[in-house]
Write a protein that holds these residues in place. Structure first.
Motif, short mmCIF file in Angstrom:
data_model
loop_
_atom_site.label_atom_id
_atom_site.label_comp_id
_atom_site.label_asym_id
_atom_site.label_seq_id
_atom_site.Cartn_x
_atom_site.Cartn_y
_atom_site.Cartn_z
N LEU A 1 -3.05 2.19 -8.72
CA LEU A 1 -3.34 0.76 -8.64
C LEU A 1 -4.05 0.39 -7.34
O LEU A 1 -4.54 -0.73 -7.20
CB LEU A 1 -2.05 -0.06 -8.79
CG LEU A 1 -1.46 -0.13 -10.20
CD1 LEU A 1 -0.24 -1.03 -10.23
CD2 LEU A 1 -2.52 -0.61 -11.19
N LEU A 2 -4.07 1.30 -6.40
CA LEU A 2 -4.84 1.08 -5.18
C LEU A 2 -6.28 1.55 -5.35
O LEU A 2 -7.21 0.94 -4.82
CB LEU A 2 -4.18 1.81 -4.00
CG LEU A 2 -2.76 1.35 -3.66
CD1 LEU A 2 -2.18 2.21 -2.56
CD2 LEU A 2 -2.74 -0.12 -3.28
N THR A 3 -6.46 2.61 -6.12
CA THR A 3 -7.83 3.11 -6.36
C THR A 3 -8.49 2.43 -7.55
O THR A 3 -9.71 2.31 -7.60
CB THR A 3 -7.80 4.64 -6.59
OG1 THR A 3 -6.94 4.92 -7.70
CG2 THR A 3 -7.28 5.36 -5.36
N ARG A 4 -7.69 1.96 -8.51
CA ARG A 4 -8.20 1.23 -9.67
C ARG A 4 -7.44 -0.09 -9.77
O ARG A 4 -6.46 -0.22 -10.52
CB ARG A 4 -8.03 2.03 -10.97
CG ARG A 4 -8.76 3.36 -10.98
CD ARG A 4 -8.83 3.94 -12.40
NE ARG A 4 -7.50 4.14 -12.97
CZ ARG A 4 -6.79 5.26 -12.83
NH1 ARG A 4 -7.26 6.26 -12.11
NH2 ARG A 4 -5.61 5.38 -13.41
N PRO A 5 -7.82 -1.09 -9.00
CA PRO A 5 -7.08 -2.36 -8.98
C PRO A 5 -7.05 -3.03 -10.35
O PRO A 5 -7.93 -2.79 -11.19
CB PRO A 5 -7.87 -3.21 -7.98
CG PRO A 5 -8.65 -2.24 -7.16
CD PRO A 5 -8.98 -1.11 -8.08
N ARG B 1 0.82 -1.21 0.00
CA ARG B 1 0.00 0.00 0.00
C ARG B 1 0.86 1.26 0.00
O ARG B 1 0.40 2.33 -0.41
CB ARG B 1 -0.93 -0.01 1.22
CG ARG B 1 -2.11 -0.96 1.05
CD ARG B 1 -2.98 -1.02 2.27
NE ARG B 1 -4.15 -1.87 2.02
CZ ARG B 1 -4.75 -2.60 2.96
NH1 ARG B 1 -4.32 -2.57 4.21
NH2 ARG B 1 -5.81 -3.34 2.65
N VAL B 2 2.09 1.13 0.43
CA VAL B 2 3.03 2.25 0.41
C VAL B 2 3.78 2.31 -0.91
O VAL B 2 4.01 3.39 -1.46
CB VAL B 2 4.02 2.14 1.58
CG1 VAL B 2 5.12 3.21 1.49
CG2 VAL B 2 3.29 2.25 2.92
N GLN C 1 -2.34 5.40 -21.66
CA GLN C 1 -2.06 5.27 -23.09
C GLN C 1 -2.10 3.82 -23.52
O GLN C 1 -1.84 3.50 -24.67
CB GLN C 1 -0.69 5.87 -23.41
CG GLN C 1 -0.63 7.38 -23.11
CD GLN C 1 0.73 7.96 -23.41
OE1 GLN C 1 1.62 7.26 -23.89
NE2 GLN C 1 0.89 9.25 -23.16
N GLY C 2 -2.39 2.92 -22.57
CA GLY C 2 -2.46 1.50 -22.90
C GLY C 2 -3.88 1.05 -23.10
O GLY C 2 -4.81 1.85 -23.21
N ALA C 3 -4.07 -0.26 -23.13
CA ALA C 3 -5.39 -0.81 -23.44
C ALA C 3 -6.27 -0.98 -22.21
O ALA C 3 -7.45 -1.24 -22.33
CB ALA C 3 -5.22 -2.17 -24.13
N ARG C 4 -5.69 -0.82 -21.02
CA ARG C 4 -6.48 -1.15 -19.84
C ARG C 4 -7.55 -0.12 -19.56
O ARG C 4 -8.66 -0.44 -19.13
CB ARG C 4 -5.55 -1.27 -18.61
CG ARG C 4 -6.28 -1.71 -17.36
CD ARG C 4 -5.31 -1.95 -16.23
NE ARG C 4 -4.82 -0.73 -15.64
CZ ARG C 4 -5.32 -0.17 -14.55
NH1 ARG C 4 -6.35 -0.73 -13.95
NH2 ARG C 4 -4.83 0.93 -14.05
N THR D 1 -10.06 -8.21 -7.80
CA THR D 1 -9.27 -8.64 -8.95
C THR D 1 -9.52 -10.12 -9.26
O THR D 1 -9.72 -10.93 -8.35
CB THR D 1 -7.77 -8.40 -8.67
OG1 THR D 1 -7.54 -7.00 -8.56
CG2 THR D 1 -6.90 -8.96 -9.77
N HIS D 2 -9.51 -10.47 -10.54
CA HIS D 2 -9.58 -11.87 -10.96
C HIS D 2 -8.15 -12.39 -11.10
O HIS D 2 -7.39 -11.90 -11.93
CB HIS D 2 -10.32 -11.98 -12.30
CG HIS D 2 -10.53 -13.39 -12.75
ND1 HIS D 2 -11.15 -13.71 -13.94
CD2 HIS D 2 -10.22 -14.58 -12.18
CE1 HIS D 2 -11.19 -15.02 -14.09
NE2 HIS D 2 -10.63 -15.57 -13.03
#
Length: 421
Positions: free
Chosen positions: A289-293, A282-283, A417-420, A317-318
């Motif tokens: 990645l913490l707000t949008r896993p 978390r640090v 800028q990626g596909a995610r 997350t899957h």
């Protein structure tokens, strides 16, 4: 019996067309000790696991003993230094109290791993500020592309803990140190990276590290063990019989006979480490990645300790889990005995034997016989925007200037800028 039904659920957790078939699981006795004939291919058993005690209390380390035939059985004799106190020993988390916990003449018996002791001692042994902890630097994330001839290229994002000398587990291993013990012992297969995580953390915290492994038929240290030794670990090689359960039994006797020495649980699988790693990540993870896993995360599983931490960190997350060694049980995949799921996970089984090099290496540095085994599945089933957790590499990776800049950009801007996204 509920335990039997729960174990048998593993068969149905593998989808048709995956690389391995799963044999049935049968109960050996009434204490939830089960025998898994594990995954079979046309050439016979890939890996078997027995004496897996899933009924242990949360504070106890898992017994992950492997039966004869699962790993090559080295025939060389025990290291002649086994009986001598090491000059520099690897730090491991022990289930055995150090010899000075009682008078030398008093026999001592194993105790359960004690999370409360570890948590209480954390303030003394690992009081470093998370923001300044060199063992927990910012997580590096870099894109990689699949290159299958049968599918369009996919862009995935690789969490690159191969840049750490001790891999992902170095981020939280020092939390298992206490103010009472100087030496920490880890007993496990030569193919795992906990031996290096322990050594790196022991050096950083002024402790001693001892690594207990099976002696190899070649008479040479496995490259990962040799790397731990080069960093200061005291290596004890165990001659035949040296199945994993033999190594672990030997390690318990080894710790009993030494003062201020502590044996770490297999895979570092204990609450203190799991929650500690969650707190560390978390640090160190990029804030986004913490707000949008990640929607989907690929990872390998040996002890499945990292999976437990990641599922706690990212419950939505899957997880796409690749089994590389011992059986990964349904409960480790989030499946509860009533059939409900704590988190979503799909199990794949690597076709290679535990000690074999991955058939298809990834386009980034990895441990060729461990983490690399997931890439063949990413090539076949990966999607744009997937994440891949790369725990470590055969050698510590030095990023290029371009990679450092790309990692910094991802940390600040994410995968916009990626596909995610």
């Amino acid at each position: 019996m509920a335990g039997k039904r729960h174990r048998h659920a593993l068969s149905s957790s593998l989808e048709e067309g995956e690389l391995q078939k799963t044999a049935s699981l049968m109960t050996v006795d009434q204490s939830n000790v089960t025998l898994a004939t594990a995954h079979l291919s046309d050439d016979g058993p890939i890996l078997c696991s027995s004496d897996i005690k899933r009924s242990l209390q949360p504070s106890e380390p898992l017994n992950t003993s492997l039966e004869e035939g699962e790993l090559p059985l080295p025939t060389a004799t025990t290291n002649p230094n086994d009986g001598a106190p090491p000059a520099k020993k690897a730090s491991t988390c022990s289930t055995i109290p150090s010899a000075d916990a009682a008078p030398q003449s008093q026999a001592r018996s194993p105790i359960s791993f004690n999370p409360s002791r570890e948590i209480a001692s954390h303030s003394h042994s690992d009081s470093h500020s998370d923001e300044l902890d060199p063992l927990n630097p910012p997580v590096v994330v870099l894109p990689a592309q699949t290159r299958s001839q049968h599918r369009d290229p996919k862009t995935v994002y690789v969490i690159r803990d191969d840049v750490l000398p001790g891999g992902t587990k170095q981020r939280a291993t020092a939390l298992l140190f206490n103010q009472h013990d100087d030496t920490y012992v880890y007993a496990g297969p030569v193919f795992g990276f906990a031996q290096l995580a322990l050594t790196v953390c022991a050096n950083a915290r002024g402790k001693y590290a001892t690594v207990i492994v099976a002696r190899q038929r070649s008479g040479q240290l496995h490259p990962l063990t040799a790397r731990a030794a080069s960093l200061g670990a005291h290596v004890v090689e165990r001659g035949y019989p040296n199945r994993l359960k033999d190594i672990q039994a030997f390690s318990r006797d080894y710790v009993r006979s030494r003062r201020r020495t502590y044996l770490l649980p297999f895979g570092l699988d204990c609450e203190t480490f799991i929650q500690g790693l969650v707190d560390k990540l978390r640090v160190s993870l990029p804030a986004h990645l913490l707000t949008r896993p990640p929607k989907r995360l690929w990872l390998v599983a040996g002890s499945a300790t990292l999976l437990a931490a990641f599922a706690r960190l990212w419950p939505s997350t899957h997880f796409l889990v690749v089994q590389v060694g011992k059986t990964v049980w349904p409960d480790q995949l989030g499946i509860q005995e009533d059939g409900s799921k704590k988190f979503e996970a799909k199990l794949h089984v690597a076709p290679e034997k535990f000690w074999e090099t991955a058939l298809q290496q990834p386009p980034y540095p990895s441990v060729s016989s461990y983490d690399a085994k997931l890439w063949q599945f990413v090539e076949q089933q990966g999607e744009d925007g997937d994440f891949v957790w790369n725990v470590a590499a055969n050698e510590q990776t030095q990023l290029t200037k371009a990679e450092e800049q790309a990692a910094s950009m991802f940390r600040e801007e994410g995968a916009d800028q990626g596909a995610r996204l």
